[in-house]
Design an enzyme around this catalytic site. Structure first.
Site, short mmCIF file in Angstrom:
data_model
loop_
_atom_site.label_atom_id
_atom_site.label_comp_id
_atom_site.label_asym_id
_atom_site.label_seq_id
_atom_site.Cartn_x
_atom_site.Cartn_y
_atom_site.Cartn_z
N LYS A 168 2.61 -10.65 -0.15
CA LYS A 168 2.73 -11.41 1.12
C LYS A 168 1.39 -12.01 1.47
O LYS A 168 0.33 -11.47 1.13
CB LYS A 168 3.25 -10.54 2.27
CG LYS A 168 2.29 -9.48 2.83
CD LYS A 168 1.36 -9.97 3.91
CE LYS A 168 0.09 -9.14 3.85
NZ LYS A 168 -1.02 -9.35 4.59
N PRO A 182 -2.87 -7.92 -6.97
CA PRO A 182 -4.18 -7.24 -6.91
C PRO A 182 -4.17 -6.09 -5.90
O PRO A 182 -3.55 -6.19 -4.83
CB PRO A 182 -5.13 -8.36 -6.47
CG PRO A 182 -4.46 -9.62 -6.92
CD PRO A 182 -2.99 -9.38 -6.81
N VAL A 183 -4.86 -5.01 -6.26
CA VAL A 183 -4.88 -3.80 -5.44
C VAL A 183 -5.94 -3.96 -4.34
O VAL A 183 -7.04 -4.47 -4.60
CB VAL A 183 -5.22 -2.58 -6.35
CG1 VAL A 183 -5.37 -1.32 -5.53
CG2 VAL A 183 -4.15 -2.44 -7.42
N ALA A 184 -5.59 -3.53 -3.10
CA ALA A 184 -6.50 -3.64 -1.94
C ALA A 184 -7.03 -5.06 -1.78
O ALA A 184 -8.20 -5.29 -1.51
CB ALA A 184 -7.67 -2.64 -2.05
N GLY A 185 -6.13 -6.03 -1.97
CA GLY A 185 -6.54 -7.44 -1.96
C GLY A 185 -6.12 -8.20 -0.72
O GLY A 185 -6.37 -9.40 -0.62
N GLY A 186 -5.42 -7.54 0.22
CA GLY A 186 -4.92 -8.27 1.40
C GLY A 186 -3.62 -8.98 1.10
O GLY A 186 -3.24 -9.94 1.79
N ALA A 237 -0.72 -7.03 0.43
CA ALA A 237 0.32 -6.02 0.72
C ALA A 237 0.97 -5.45 -0.54
O ALA A 237 2.14 -5.06 -0.50
CB ALA A 237 1.39 -6.58 1.67
N GLY A 238 0.22 -5.36 -1.63
CA GLY A 238 0.81 -4.82 -2.87
C GLY A 238 1.37 -3.41 -2.69
O GLY A 238 2.50 -3.13 -3.10
N GLY A 239 0.59 -2.53 -2.06
CA GLY A 239 1.05 -1.14 -1.87
C GLY A 239 2.26 -1.09 -0.95
O GLY A 239 3.21 -0.33 -1.19
N ASP A 243 3.23 -3.65 7.15
CA ASP A 243 3.72 -4.78 6.37
C ASP A 243 5.01 -4.47 5.61
O ASP A 243 5.60 -5.37 5.00
CB ASP A 243 2.70 -5.14 5.26
CG ASP A 243 1.41 -5.69 5.82
OD1 ASP A 243 1.43 -6.22 6.94
OD2 ASP A 243 0.39 -5.60 5.10
O1 C5P Z 1 0.05 -0.04 8.76
P1 C5P Z 1 -0.88 0.19 7.62
O2 C5P Z 1 -0.83 1.62 7.12
O3 C5P Z 1 -0.71 -0.77 6.49
O4 C5P Z 1 -2.34 -0.04 8.19
C1 C5P Z 1 -3.49 0.36 7.50
C2 C5P Z 1 -4.65 0.44 8.48
O5 C5P Z 1 -4.96 -0.88 8.97
C3 C5P Z 1 -4.35 1.25 9.73
O6 C5P Z 1 -4.67 2.60 9.53
C4 C5P Z 1 -5.27 0.61 10.77
O7 C5P Z 1 -6.58 1.09 10.63
C5 C5P Z 1 -5.29 -0.85 10.36
N1 C5P Z 1 -4.31 -1.67 11.10
C6 C5P Z 1 -4.56 -1.99 12.43
N2 C5P Z 1 -3.66 -2.75 13.14
C7 C5P Z 1 -2.55 -3.22 12.53
C8 C5P Z 1 -2.27 -2.91 11.17
C9 C5P Z 1 -3.17 -2.13 10.49
O8 C5P Z 1 -5.59 -1.58 12.99
N3 C5P Z 1 -1.70 -3.98 13.23
#
Ligand code: C5P
Length: 314
Positions: free
Chosen positions: A12, A103-107, A109-111, A145
């Site tokens: 995404k 890509p992992v930890a790439g922004g 939403a792979g995980g 996500d």
């Molecule tokens: O929801 P998710 O587990 O993917 O979020 C990972 C981290 O990103 C959260 O622990 C939080 O620190 C941050 N986050 C946030 N506000 C959001 C989504 C994520 O602060 N709306």
């Protein structure tokens, strides 16, 4: 009994990402428009071997570094299967294999996308027929996500991102997706945003009308002008090498340049696959001049479907 289920699940991107002031629960209120793009992980689910008492996870990378993906029960995909099991009141013992191209930890939403796929796949493997709305509620418990990754397409996200409503979008868009060799932690990027804001209170986030109008009209230039990401300054602060790339993106023929979600992947809006190749060459030249190491860029199309079962073997 089903022997194997395969699920294909997309990356995404966020066409806009408005981030409000941190909430008491530590999350930030979001106003975003998600788009699913044609970079896919595959999740393969099989019943666990006889005698096994745990969900097992194996991971392989198809052109991406998977060193940091947890291969145990803490993996979000394994947590998804456990949560579905609790929901239906039965232990769902599976072996999960994640074939990663996102890509992992790439922004991107792979995980989260793997978790959406695991929910859908476990539901199919055990023939549970869980209603879609219940899967979406479980997805929201797993991560901000995850509900969007189930749905795909183009959709507005509110709450902490988990409340998803589809939006009208005409046409298809081409993106040059430039991964970064090292990932960024989403939590660290949100924390950096809070630090940069230094107590200055952010306004409640809103999706720009201009962006919705451009999507409705299929207007690539309007979309390019309306792309935005409140997390970009935080991602650039943690990864300064993104700055010259983004600048180059806005100076070359791309219609827009954007950090993807919490980064560090960058996105460049293009007219066609050929145009994306040209933009890629321009960026490679800038990277070379700045001594930056770029992972091979990927050309992706959006919007595409969400997590989808592609094979069921009995
Ligand atoms: O929801 P998710 O587990 O993917 O979020 C990972 C981290 O990103 C959260 O622990 C939080 O620190 C941050 N986050 C946030 N506000 C959001 C989504 C994520 O602060 N709306």
């Amino acid at each position: 009994m089903t022997a194997e289920v395969r699920v294909t699940t997309p990356a995404k991107i966020n066409l806009c990402l408005g981030v409000g002031p941190v909430r008491p629960d530590g999350y930030h209120p979001l106003a975003t428009v998600y788009q699913a793009v044609s970079m896919y992980d595959e999740v393969v689910l099989r019943p666990a071997d006889r005698g096994s008492t745990a969900i097992t996870v194996t991971v392989s990378g198809d052109g991406v570094d998977v060193t940091d993906v947890p291969c145990h029960e803490d993996n979000l995909a394994a947590r998804a299967v456990r949560l579905l099991g609790e929901h239906v009141g039965r232990e769902l013992l599976v072996s999960l294999h994640l074939r990663k191209r996102i890509p992992v930890a790439g922004g991107l939403a792979g995980g989260s996308s793997d978790a959406a796929a695991a929910l859908l796949g476990a539901d199919a493997l055990f023939e549970l027929h869980t209603p879609r709305a219940e899967l979406a509620a479980l997805a929201a418990e797993l991560g901000s996500d995850v509900p969007f990754c189930l749905t795909g397409g183009t959709a507005m996200g509110s709450g902490r991102g988990e409340q998803v409503t589809s939006v009208m979008s005409r046409g298809e868009y081409w993106w040059l997706v430039v991964p970064d060799p090292d990932g960024l932690s989403t939590a660290a990027v949100y924390a950096e945003l809070d630090r940069l804001r230094a107590g200055r209170s952010a306004r409640p986030p809103e999706v720009p009308d201009a962006l919705l109008a451009a999507l409705r009209a299929g207007d690539i230039e309007g979309l390019g002008r309306a792309l935005s990401n409140d997390l970009a300054p935080a991602a650039v602060s943690l990864r300064p090498s993104l700055a010259p790339l983004l600048r180059a993106g806005s100076e070359c023929s791309a219609h827009g340049a954007l950090v993807s979600g919490s980064g560090p992947t960058t996105l460049f809006l293009c007219e066609s696959p050929d145009h994306a190749e040209q933009v890629g060459e321009a960026l490679a030249a800038v990277a070379g001049r700045n001594g930056l190491e770029l992972a091979p860029p990927v050309v992706a199309r959006g919007p595409v479907h969400g997590a989808r079962v592609t094979a069921v073997h009995r």
